[in-house]
Design an enzyme around this catalytic site. Structure first.
Site, PDB file in Angstrom:
ATOM      1  CD1 TRP A 104      -8.248  14.166   4.196  1.00  0.00           C
ATOM      2  CD2 TRP A 104      -7.829  15.916   2.870  1.00  0.00           C
ATOM      3  NE1 TRP A 104      -9.334  15.010   4.248  1.00  0.00           N
ATOM      4  CE2 TRP A 104      -9.102  16.084   3.454  1.00  0.00           C
ATOM      5  CE3 TRP A 104      -7.336  16.901   2.016  1.00  0.00           C
ATOM      6  CZ2 TRP A 104      -9.892  17.203   3.202  1.00  0.00           C
ATOM      7  CZ3 TRP A 104      -8.125  18.013   1.758  1.00  0.00           C
ATOM      8  CH2 TRP A 104      -9.392  18.148   2.337  1.00  0.00           C
ATOM      9  CB  THR A 122      -9.166   7.341   9.084  1.00  0.00           C
ATOM     10  OG1 THR A 122      -9.682   8.360   8.228  1.00  0.00           O
ATOM     11  CG2 THR A 122     -10.347   6.645   9.754  1.00  0.00           C
ATOM     12  CE1 TYR A 182     -10.820   3.440   5.640  1.00  0.00           C
ATOM     13  CE2 TYR A 182     -11.335   5.737   6.113  1.00  0.00           C
ATOM     14  CZ  TYR A 182     -10.406   4.726   5.967  1.00  0.00           C
ATOM     15  OH  TYR A 182      -9.080   4.991   6.149  1.00  0.00           O
ATOM     16  N   GLY A 242       0.830  -1.210   0.000  1.00  0.00           N
ATOM     17  CA  GLY A 242       0.000   0.000   0.000  1.00  0.00           C
ATOM     18  C   GLY A 242       0.863   1.259   0.000  1.00  0.00           C
ATOM     19  CB  ALA A 275      -6.569  -0.180   6.131  1.00  0.00           C
ATOM     20  CE1 TYR A 276     -13.539  -3.363   1.271  1.00  0.00           C
ATOM     21  CE2 TYR A 276     -13.807  -1.020   1.661  1.00  0.00           C
ATOM     22  CZ  TYR A 276     -14.156  -2.163   0.990  1.00  0.00           C
ATOM     23  OH  TYR A 276     -15.130  -2.116   0.021  1.00  0.00           O
TER      24      TYR A 276
HETATM   25  N1  LIG Z   1      -5.663   6.690   2.093  1.00  0.00           N
HETATM   26  C1  LIG Z   1      -6.107   7.678   2.896  1.00  0.00           C
HETATM   27  O1  LIG Z   1      -6.496   8.759   2.432  1.00  0.00           O
HETATM   28  C2  LIG Z   1      -6.086   7.491   4.377  1.00  0.00           C
HETATM   29  C3  LIG Z   1      -6.555   8.538   5.193  1.00  0.00           C
HETATM   30  C4  LIG Z   1      -6.528   8.370   6.570  1.00  0.00           C
HETATM   31  C5  LIG Z   1      -6.036   7.206   7.126  1.00  0.00           C
HETATM   32  N2  LIG Z   1      -5.598   6.206   6.316  1.00  0.00           N
HETATM   33  C6  LIG Z   1      -5.127   4.976   6.943  1.00  0.00           C
HETATM   34  O2  LIG Z   1      -3.743   4.853   6.701  1.00  0.00           O
HETATM   35  C7  LIG Z   1      -3.388   3.478   6.604  1.00  0.00           C
HETATM   36  C8  LIG Z   1      -2.617   3.225   5.319  1.00  0.00           C
HETATM   37  O3  LIG Z   1      -3.463   3.555   4.235  1.00  0.00           O
HETATM   38  P1  LIG Z   1      -2.920   3.688   2.742  1.00  0.00           P
HETATM   39  O4  LIG Z   1      -3.307   5.018   2.263  1.00  0.00           O
HETATM   40  O5  LIG Z   1      -1.505   3.243   2.662  1.00  0.00           O
HETATM   41  O6  LIG Z   1      -3.887   2.633   2.055  1.00  0.00           O
HETATM   42  P2  LIG Z   1      -3.705   1.815   0.697  1.00  0.00           P
HETATM   43  O7  LIG Z   1      -2.719   2.489  -0.182  1.00  0.00           O
HETATM   44  O8  LIG Z   1      -5.087   1.569   0.200  1.00  0.00           O
HETATM   45  O9  LIG Z   1      -3.059   0.477   1.205  1.00  0.00           O
HETATM   46  C9  LIG Z   1      -3.784  -0.446   1.962  1.00  0.00           C
HETATM   47  C10 LIG Z   1      -3.106  -1.776   1.801  1.00  0.00           C
HETATM   48  O10 LIG Z   1      -3.914  -2.714   2.497  1.00  0.00           O
HETATM   49  C11 LIG Z   1      -4.020  -3.857   1.687  1.00  0.00           C
HETATM   50  N3  LIG Z   1      -5.211  -4.625   1.956  1.00  0.00           N
HETATM   51  C12 LIG Z   1      -6.501  -4.337   1.702  1.00  0.00           C
HETATM   52  N4  LIG Z   1      -7.286  -5.365   2.056  1.00  0.00           N
HETATM   53  C13 LIG Z   1      -6.461  -6.322   2.534  1.00  0.00           C
HETATM   54  C14 LIG Z   1      -6.652  -7.621   3.046  1.00  0.00           C
HETATM   55  N5  LIG Z   1      -7.871  -8.173   3.122  1.00  0.00           N
HETATM   56  N6  LIG Z   1      -5.576  -8.314   3.441  1.00  0.00           N
HETATM   57  C15 LIG Z   1      -4.342  -7.795   3.352  1.00  0.00           C
HETATM   58  N7  LIG Z   1      -4.075  -6.587   2.871  1.00  0.00           N
HETATM   59  C16 LIG Z   1      -5.134  -5.850   2.469  1.00  0.00           C
HETATM   60  C17 LIG Z   1      -4.049  -3.340   0.270  1.00  0.00           C
HETATM   61  O11 LIG Z   1      -3.693  -4.396  -0.584  1.00  0.00           O
HETATM   62  P3  LIG Z   1      -4.099  -4.380  -2.125  1.00  0.00           P
HETATM   63  O12 LIG Z   1      -3.193  -3.367  -2.752  1.00  0.00           O
HETATM   64  O13 LIG Z   1      -3.864  -5.793  -2.541  1.00  0.00           O
HETATM   65  O14 LIG Z   1      -5.545  -3.970  -2.162  1.00  0.00           O
HETATM   66  C18 LIG Z   1      -3.007  -2.239   0.347  1.00  0.00           C
HETATM   67  O15 LIG Z   1      -1.719  -2.754   0.119  1.00  0.00           O
HETATM   68  C19 LIG Z   1      -4.701   2.702   6.711  1.00  0.00           C
HETATM   69  O16 LIG Z   1      -4.880   2.288   8.032  1.00  0.00           O
HETATM   70  C20 LIG Z   1      -5.756   3.734   6.362  1.00  0.00           C
HETATM   71  O17 LIG Z   1      -7.002   3.428   6.949  1.00  0.00           O
HETATM   72  C21 LIG Z   1      -5.591   6.331   4.965  1.00  0.00           C
END
Ligand SMILES: NC(=O)c1ccc[n+]([C@@H]2O[C@H](COP(=O)([O-])OP(=O)(O)OC[C@H]3O[C@@H](n4cnc5c(N)ncnc54)[C@H](OP(=O)(O)O)[C@@H]3O)[C@@H](O)[C@H]2O)c1
Length: 284
Positions: A152, A103, A127, A13, A62-63
């Site tokens: 974000w 988040t 979410y 991710g 994370a989802y």
């Molecule tokens: N993105 C945002 O804007 C945001 C904002 C606030 C907080 N966060 C938090 O920050 C953290 C990191 O987020 P990120 O932005 O790096 O998210 P991301 O780019 O969507 O990465 C999430 C990772 O989780 C993996 N994943 C999803 N479902 C899974 C499963 N069932 N088993 C194993 N792996 C799984 C995904 O794999 P695949 O690539 O195979 O799907 C991806 O590698 C998370 O906790 C998220 O909730 C994110």
């Protein structure tokens, strides 16, 4: 990280990719993607943790599909709440530290200033509810944990607002972008840097929730303007209210986080959001 075995989940991710780089100096780093560790099957995680016996678990999996979660609540709950609970239980058995991310979407967005860790939560969408349930599951177990709430998130890899804007800016002459949601764009690079710094400086800091976002704030429109300025994109940007961009999931109006607790406890501060954006461009 010296003298520590680190288990990284969600290694493919946005944040996971950068954590893999930041923690490459750990004596033993086991970086797992979905193939090696599927969080939709939480019970299977136990064997992985028991076999590797990490000192630190970094859970960047994370989802994160905010709109899709509205129609897949059970899967979102499994990945974002049940799996972190299992990781917390296994970490506690080993006396390991669990580092987990959450988040800004745990808040309802109605506060006028930056949100504190002590503020009441009130997620507006599936979410946010699933991520809040993950926080609660970890806290219930009562082992050693840091929950870093961020906002974000964007970076050089994956699916995010920066990369989407750069693509749309090439494809379209004009874009309409929401201007009444306020938050702090936070780069995956800054999150991983801050995580490493926090663990180096105060691994004995109290377990708890810590806000971890870039400094300052803007709207999605403001973020898009900064991206286009930096990229030299000539497409026109028009600010619009959220009502003109309906999505399956409701989003908070103000989700700016106060990072004061992170600074006070760990002495760690992330760059301002505009500075962090500049740092990402050479990595694209
Ligand atoms: N993105 C945002 O804007 C945001 C904002 C606030 C907080 N966060 C938090 O920050 C953290 C990191 O987020 P990120 O932005 O790096 O998210 P991301 O780019 O969507 O990465 C999430 C990772 O989780 C993996 N994943 C999803 N479902 C899974 C499963 N069932 N088993 C194993 N792996 C799984 C995904 O794999 P695949 O690539 O195979 O799907 C991806 O590698 C998370 O906790 C998220 O909730 C994110």
């Amino acid at each position: 990280m010296t003298g520590q075995k680190v288990l990284l989940l969600g290694a493919g991710g946005q944040v996971g990719t950068e954590l893999r780089r930041s923690f490459s100096g750990a004596p033993e780093l086991l970086a797992c993607g979905r193939q090696q560790a599927d969080l939709s099957r939480p019970e299977k995680l136990r064997d992985l943790v028991r076999e590797f016996r990490p000192d630190v678990i970094l859970n960047a999996a994370a989802y994160t599909a905010v709109d899709r979660a509205e129609s897949e609540p059970d899967l979102a709950m499994m990945v974002n709440a049940a799996a972190p609970g299992v990781l917390a239980e296994e970490a506690a058995r080993l006396g390991a530290l669990l580092v987990h991310y959450s988040t800004d979407y745990v808040f309802d967005g109605t506060k006028s200033g930056p949100w504190l860790e002590s503020d009441a939560t009130g997620p507006l969408n599936v979410y946010g509810r699933s991520k809040l349930a993950g926080e609660e599951a970890i806290q219930r177990v009562g082992g050693r944990y840091f929950i870093f709430r961020t906002s974000w998130v964007y970076g050089p890899h994956g699916s995010n607002f920066l990369l989407t804007m750069l693509r749309l800016g090439r494809e379209r002459p004009q874009l309409r972008i929401v201007d009444d949601q306020t938050g702090a764009p936070t780069s995956s690079i800054e999150i991983s840097r801050a995580t490493l710094a926090a663990l180096k400086r105060a691994s004995d800091a109290p377990s708890g929730i810590y806000h971890m976002s870039c400094g300052g704030w803007t709207s999605w429109y403001g973020f898009a303007c900064a991206i286009f300025r930096q990229a030299g994109t000539s497409a026109e940007l028009l600010p619009i209210p959220s009502e003109q961009y309906p999505t399956p999931a409701r989003r908070p109006r103000n989700s700016v986080l106060s990072n004061e607790k992170l600074r006070a406890v760990f002495g760690v501060e992330l760059a301002g959001w505009e500075e962090a954006l500049q740092e990402v461009f050479p990595r694209l």
